[in-house]
Write a protein that holds these residues in place. Structure first.
Motif, PDB file in Angstrom:
ATOM      1  N   LEU A  89       0.830  -1.203   0.000  1.00 37.73           N
ATOM      2  CA  LEU A  89       0.000   0.000   0.000  1.00 37.73           C
ATOM      3  C   LEU A  89       0.867   1.256   0.000  1.00 37.73           C
ATOM      4  CD1 LEU A  89      -2.585  -1.026   2.758  1.00 37.73           C
ATOM      5  CD2 LEU A  89      -2.887  -1.136   0.271  1.00 37.73           C
ATOM      6  N   ASN A  90       0.365   2.293  -0.656  1.00 32.32           N
ATOM      7  CA  ASN A  90       1.058   3.575  -0.547  1.00 32.32           C
ATOM      8  C   ASN A  90       0.614   4.231   0.763  1.00 32.32           C
ATOM      9  OD1 ASN A  90      -1.343   5.162  -0.980  1.00 32.32           O
ATOM     10  ND2 ASN A  90      -1.053   4.983  -3.204  1.00 32.32           N
ATOM     11  N   GLN A  91       1.241   5.336   1.108  1.00 32.15           N
ATOM     12  CA  GLN A  91       0.940   5.984   2.397  1.00 32.15           C
ATOM     13  C   GLN A  91      -0.518   6.399   2.489  1.00 32.15           C
ATOM     14  OE1 GLN A  91       3.875   9.112   2.684  1.00 32.15           O
ATOM     15  NE2 GLN A  91       5.207   7.827   3.962  1.00 32.15           N
ATOM     16  N   SER A  92      -1.049   6.951   1.438  1.00 31.05           N
ATOM     17  CA  SER A  92      -2.434   7.417   1.466  1.00 31.05           C
ATOM     18  C   SER A  92      -3.402   6.258   1.698  1.00 31.05           C
ATOM     19  CB  SER A  92      -2.768   8.139   0.163  1.00 31.05           C
ATOM     20  OG  SER A  92      -4.072   8.655   0.219  1.00 31.05           O
ATOM     21  N   GLU A  93      -3.211   5.166   0.975  1.00 34.60           N
ATOM     22  CA  GLU A  93      -4.079   3.990   1.134  1.00 34.60           C
ATOM     23  C   GLU A  93      -4.001   3.425   2.552  1.00 34.60           C
ATOM     24  OE1 GLU A  93      -3.762   2.138  -3.372  1.00 34.60           O
ATOM     25  OE2 GLU A  93      -2.151   1.761  -1.937  1.00 34.60           O
ATOM     26  N   PHE A  94      -2.798   3.331   3.068  1.00 33.14           N
ATOM     27  CA  PHE A  94      -2.596   2.740   4.389  1.00 33.14           C
ATOM     28  C   PHE A  94      -3.131   3.633   5.500  1.00 33.14           C
ATOM     29  CE2 PHE A  94      -0.107   2.058   8.251  1.00 33.14           C
ATOM     30  CZ  PHE A  94      -0.198   0.681   8.404  1.00 33.14           C
ATOM     31  N   TRP A  95      -2.709   4.875   5.519  1.00 29.20           N
ATOM     32  CA  TRP A  95      -3.025   5.743   6.657  1.00 29.20           C
ATOM     33  C   TRP A  95      -4.487   6.156   6.699  1.00 29.20           C
ATOM     34  CZ3 TRP A  95      -0.334   5.594  10.793  1.00 29.20           C
ATOM     35  CH2 TRP A  95       1.012   5.247  10.711  1.00 29.20           C
ATOM     36  N   THR A  96      -5.164   6.172   5.540  1.00 29.84           N
ATOM     37  CA  THR A  96      -6.589   6.465   5.524  1.00 29.84           C
ATOM     38  C   THR A  96      -7.353   5.459   6.384  1.00 29.84           C
ATOM     39  OG1 THR A  96      -6.468   7.492   3.360  1.00 29.84           O
ATOM     40  CG2 THR A  96      -8.615   6.661   4.015  1.00 29.84           C
ATOM     41  N   LEU A  97      -6.910   4.214   6.393  1.00 28.87           N
ATOM     42  CA  LEU A  97      -7.561   3.177   7.207  1.00 28.87           C
ATOM     43  C   LEU A  97      -7.501   3.494   8.699  1.00 28.87           C
ATOM     44  CD1 LEU A  97      -6.128   0.083   5.328  1.00 28.87           C
ATOM     45  CD2 LEU A  97      -8.457   0.998   5.166  1.00 28.87           C
ATOM     46  N   PHE A  98      -6.545   4.317   9.096  1.00 31.68           N
ATOM     47  CA  PHE A  98      -6.352   4.677  10.501  1.00 31.68           C
ATOM     48  C   PHE A  98      -6.797   6.118  10.782  1.00 31.68           C
ATOM     49  CE2 PHE A  98      -3.475   1.261   9.470  1.00 31.68           C
ATOM     50  CZ  PHE A  98      -3.784   0.352  10.464  1.00 31.68           C
ATOM     51  N   GLN A  99      -7.620   6.647   9.859  1.00 36.51           N
ATOM     52  CA  GLN A  99      -8.162   8.003   9.992  1.00 36.51           C
ATOM     53  C   GLN A  99      -7.043   9.040  10.148  1.00 36.51           C
ATOM     54  OE1 GLN A  99     -11.632   8.678   9.716  1.00 36.51           O
ATOM     55  NE2 GLN A  99     -11.422   6.612   8.917  1.00 36.51           N
ATOM     56  N   THR A 100      -5.996   8.831   9.388  1.00 35.61           N
ATOM     57  CA  THR A 100      -4.817   9.698   9.421  1.00 35.61           C
ATOM     58  C   THR A 100      -4.512  10.143   7.996  1.00 35.61           C
ATOM     59  OG1 THR A 100      -3.945   8.467  11.310  1.00 35.61           O
ATOM     60  CG2 THR A 100      -2.363   9.774  10.076  1.00 35.61           C
ATOM     61  N   THR A 101      -4.108  11.380   7.839  1.00 32.16           N
ATOM     62  CA  THR A 101      -3.749  11.875   6.513  1.00 32.16           C
ATOM     63  C   THR A 101      -2.439  11.251   6.044  1.00 32.16           C
ATOM     64  OG1 THR A 101      -2.503  13.749   7.386  1.00 32.16           O
ATOM     65  CG2 THR A 101      -4.872  14.095   6.970  1.00 32.16           C
ATOM     66  N   GLN A 102      -2.230  11.330   4.752  1.00 37.20           N
ATOM     67  CA  GLN A 102      -0.967  10.829   4.188  1.00 37.20           C
ATOM     68  C   GLN A 102       0.202  11.585   4.783  1.00 37.20           C
ATOM     69  OE1 GLN A 102       1.058  12.812   1.812  1.00 37.20           O
ATOM     70  NE2 GLN A 102       2.604  11.223   2.100  1.00 37.20           N
ATOM     71  N   SER A 103       0.065  12.911   4.929  1.00 36.21           N
ATOM     72  CA  SER A 103       1.186  13.700   5.457  1.00 36.21           C
ATOM     73  C   SER A 103       1.444  13.358   6.921  1.00 36.21           C
ATOM     74  CB  SER A 103       0.954  15.200   5.275  1.00 36.21           C
ATOM     75  OG  SER A 103      -0.203  15.618   5.969  1.00 36.21           O
ATOM     76  N   GLY A 104       0.389  13.104   7.687  1.00 37.13           N
ATOM     77  CA  GLY A 104       0.568  12.687   9.080  1.00 37.13           C
ATOM     78  C   GLY A 104       1.268  11.338   9.156  1.00 37.13           C
ATOM     79  N   GLY A 105       0.826  10.406   8.318  1.00 39.22           N
ATOM     80  CA  GLY A 105       1.460   9.091   8.280  1.00 39.22           C
ATOM     81  C   GLY A 105       2.920   9.177   7.877  1.00 39.22           C
ATOM     82  N   SER A 106       3.213  10.056   6.937  1.00 36.07           N
ATOM     83  CA  SER A 106       4.595  10.255   6.515  1.00 36.07           C
ATOM     84  C   SER A 106       5.462  10.734   7.678  1.00 36.07           C
ATOM     85  CB  SER A 106       4.647  11.265   5.365  1.00 36.07           C
ATOM     86  OG  SER A 106       5.978  11.526   4.994  1.00 36.07           O
ATOM     87  N   ARG A 107       4.917  11.651   8.468  1.00 34.59           N
ATOM     88  CA  ARG A 107       5.664  12.147   9.633  1.00 34.59           C
ATOM     89  C   ARG A 107       5.902  11.017  10.639  1.00 34.59           C
ATOM     90  NH1 ARG A 107       2.315  16.646   8.671  1.00 34.59           N
ATOM     91  NH2 ARG A 107       0.815  15.971  10.251  1.00 34.59           N
ATOM     92  N   TYR A 108       4.884  10.168  10.856  1.00 40.69           N
ATOM     93  CA  TYR A 108       5.055   9.047  11.786  1.00 40.69           C
ATOM     94  C   TYR A 108       6.119   8.091  11.277  1.00 40.69           C
ATOM     95  CZ  TYR A 108       0.490  10.678  13.443  1.00 40.69           C
ATOM     96  OH  TYR A 108      -0.554  11.428  13.893  1.00 40.69           O
TER      97      TYR A 108
END
Length: 88
Positions: free
Chosen positions: A20-39
């Motif tokens: 999964l790309n960041q957007s696909e993955f982090w959306t499942l956790f109610q998190t933006t792609q940019s937030g997931g990238s920071r994590y």
């Protein structure tokens, strides 16, 4: 219950293993792609997201235990009634 604390590096590896790309993955956790990238880059992952990661990636037994703990929290204990003849 003690939760596993996921690091950004661990989550990035889980995401990549799922293909999964960041957007696909982090959306499942109610998190933006940019937030997931920071994590994934090392910023601390907040507790609510850690709980969701534990539910998603823990064993069935552990995920069920997490749900059970929340369910118990949502069911306040009733005060027991003292009947006549019972000692206090």
């Amino acid at each position: 219950m003690k939760l596993k604390i996921y690091t950004g590096e661990e989550v990035r590896e889980l995401r990549r293993n799922l293909g999964l790309n960041q957007s696909e993955f982090w959306t499942l956790f109610q998190t933006t792609q940019s937030g997931g990238s920071r994590y994934e880059s090392g910023r601390e992952i907040p507790d609510p997201v850690q709980v969701l990661l534990n539910i998603a990636f823990a064993t069935e037994t552990k995920a069920a235990a997490i749900f059970d703990e929340f369910r118990q929290f949502g069911r306040p204990k009733r005060k027991s009634k003292v009947t006549a003849g019972e000692a206090k």
